[in-house]
Enzyme design. Sequence first.
Site, PDB file in Angstrom:
ATOM      1  N   TRP A  11       0.842  -1.195   0.000  1.00  0.00           N
ATOM      2  CA  TRP A  11       0.000   0.000   0.000  1.00  0.00           C
ATOM      3  C   TRP A  11       0.878   1.246   0.000  1.00  0.00           C
ATOM      4  O   TRP A  11       2.096   1.176   0.186  1.00  0.00           O
ATOM      5  CB  TRP A  11      -1.018   0.003   1.135  1.00  0.00           C
ATOM      6  N   ASN A  12       0.219   2.397  -0.268  1.00  0.00           N
ATOM      7  CA  ASN A  12       0.948   3.652  -0.437  1.00  0.00           C
ATOM      8  C   ASN A  12       0.223   4.797   0.256  1.00  0.00           C
ATOM      9  O   ASN A  12      -1.002   4.757   0.447  1.00  0.00           O
ATOM     10  CB  ASN A  12       1.057   4.011  -1.919  1.00  0.00           C
ATOM     11  N   HIS A  32      -7.426  19.463  -7.222  1.00  0.00           N
ATOM     12  CA  HIS A  32      -7.705  19.681  -8.642  1.00  0.00           C
ATOM     13  C   HIS A  32      -6.524  19.188  -9.483  1.00  0.00           C
ATOM     14  O   HIS A  32      -5.896  19.946 -10.219  1.00  0.00           O
ATOM     15  CB  HIS A  32      -8.032  21.159  -8.876  1.00  0.00           C
ATOM     16  N   HIS A  90     -10.469  15.710 -12.650  1.00  0.00           N
ATOM     17  CA  HIS A  90     -10.966  16.149 -11.350  1.00  0.00           C
ATOM     18  C   HIS A  90     -12.309  16.875 -11.458  1.00  0.00           C
ATOM     19  O   HIS A  90     -12.721  17.297 -12.541  1.00  0.00           O
ATOM     20  CB  HIS A  90      -9.951  17.040 -10.636  1.00  0.00           C
ATOM     21  N   ASP A 112     -14.802  19.934 -10.044  1.00  0.00           N
ATOM     22  CA  ASP A 112     -14.875  21.271  -9.443  1.00  0.00           C
ATOM     23  C   ASP A 112     -16.250  21.461  -8.817  1.00  0.00           C
ATOM     24  O   ASP A 112     -17.263  21.436  -9.522  1.00  0.00           O
ATOM     25  CB  ASP A 112     -14.677  22.354 -10.498  1.00  0.00           C
ATOM     26  N   HIS A 140     -15.548  25.784  -4.840  1.00  0.00           N
ATOM     27  CA  HIS A 140     -14.207  26.024  -5.381  1.00  0.00           C
ATOM     28  C   HIS A 140     -13.993  27.485  -5.740  1.00  0.00           C
ATOM     29  O   HIS A 140     -12.874  27.987  -5.665  1.00  0.00           O
ATOM     30  CB  HIS A 140     -14.011  25.129  -6.611  1.00  0.00           C
ATOM     31  N   HIS A 180     -15.324  29.269 -14.542  1.00  0.00           N
ATOM     32  CA  HIS A 180     -15.373  29.107 -13.090  1.00  0.00           C
ATOM     33  C   HIS A 180     -16.321  30.135 -12.469  1.00  0.00           C
ATOM     34  O   HIS A 180     -17.172  29.801 -11.640  1.00  0.00           O
ATOM     35  CB  HIS A 180     -13.979  29.270 -12.489  1.00  0.00           C
TER      36      HIS A 180
END
Length: 261
Positions: free
Chosen positions: A64-65, A72, A76, A78, A82, A211
């Site tokens: 695992w990590n 973002h 991804h 928004d 945001h 946006h």
Amino acid sequence: MSASNALEVLVQALSSGSVRVVDLTVPLQPSTPVIKLPEMFAPSKPFALEEISRYDHRGPAWYWNNISCGEHTGTHFDAPIHWVTGKDYPNNATHNIPVERFIGPAFVIDVAKEVAANPDFLLDRDGVLSWEKRHGRISPKSWVLVRTDWSKRPNAEAYLNIKDDGAHTPGFHKSAVTFLAEERDVLGVGVETVGTDAGQAPTFDPMFPCHTLMHGSNKFGLASLMNLDQLPPTGAVVIAPPLKIVNGSGSPLRVLALIPG
């Protein structure tokens, strides 16, 4: 047809291949391009993967990590929170947006030829109306995805396409954003570029119109998509739930499209 029968039909269609799943998500790795803002603004961290254990003395039976990145990064989501224009809506963050708003029909507007001729191409209201004349009216509560083939660029430098005067990537004219948000009441928009606004959007009025206007209308954005060339103009369904981050402004996600097989 009852709801239970409809779900059974969907499962059978997926099993038989009469409905196909298309992955619209770029691989998330340290080399995944991240948006570059002017130096006066705080930068977002790139994706990083830190190994915890890999079947060794740190954990003999498991691998695992730890992961880290900005919300973002890569493909991804928004959320309205945001952007400053969407900050006061109720249920505007990744943990409290009603989940049914993540799923909707997809309308795919193909402007790849225009973008090949002009990397700064902007889709405007007239462009959307022209598309509707050919393919039909965009329905409410839908995703509008803009195919540019930008995701096919060969490397991060070409993908970000930053020149002395900033990035040069395609996006939306404010007239298209206002039209889609207010007159078509879409769920949101999706693009193949690193963000939903064009590269030169810091110079626009208003700045970053997608946006500013989309989130100001309590709508969403999907960025860094791929494989939009595999979707029909109409008839697909997009499933795009972000991670359930409390008060998250967005998150990496895996965007899936269901299309006729």
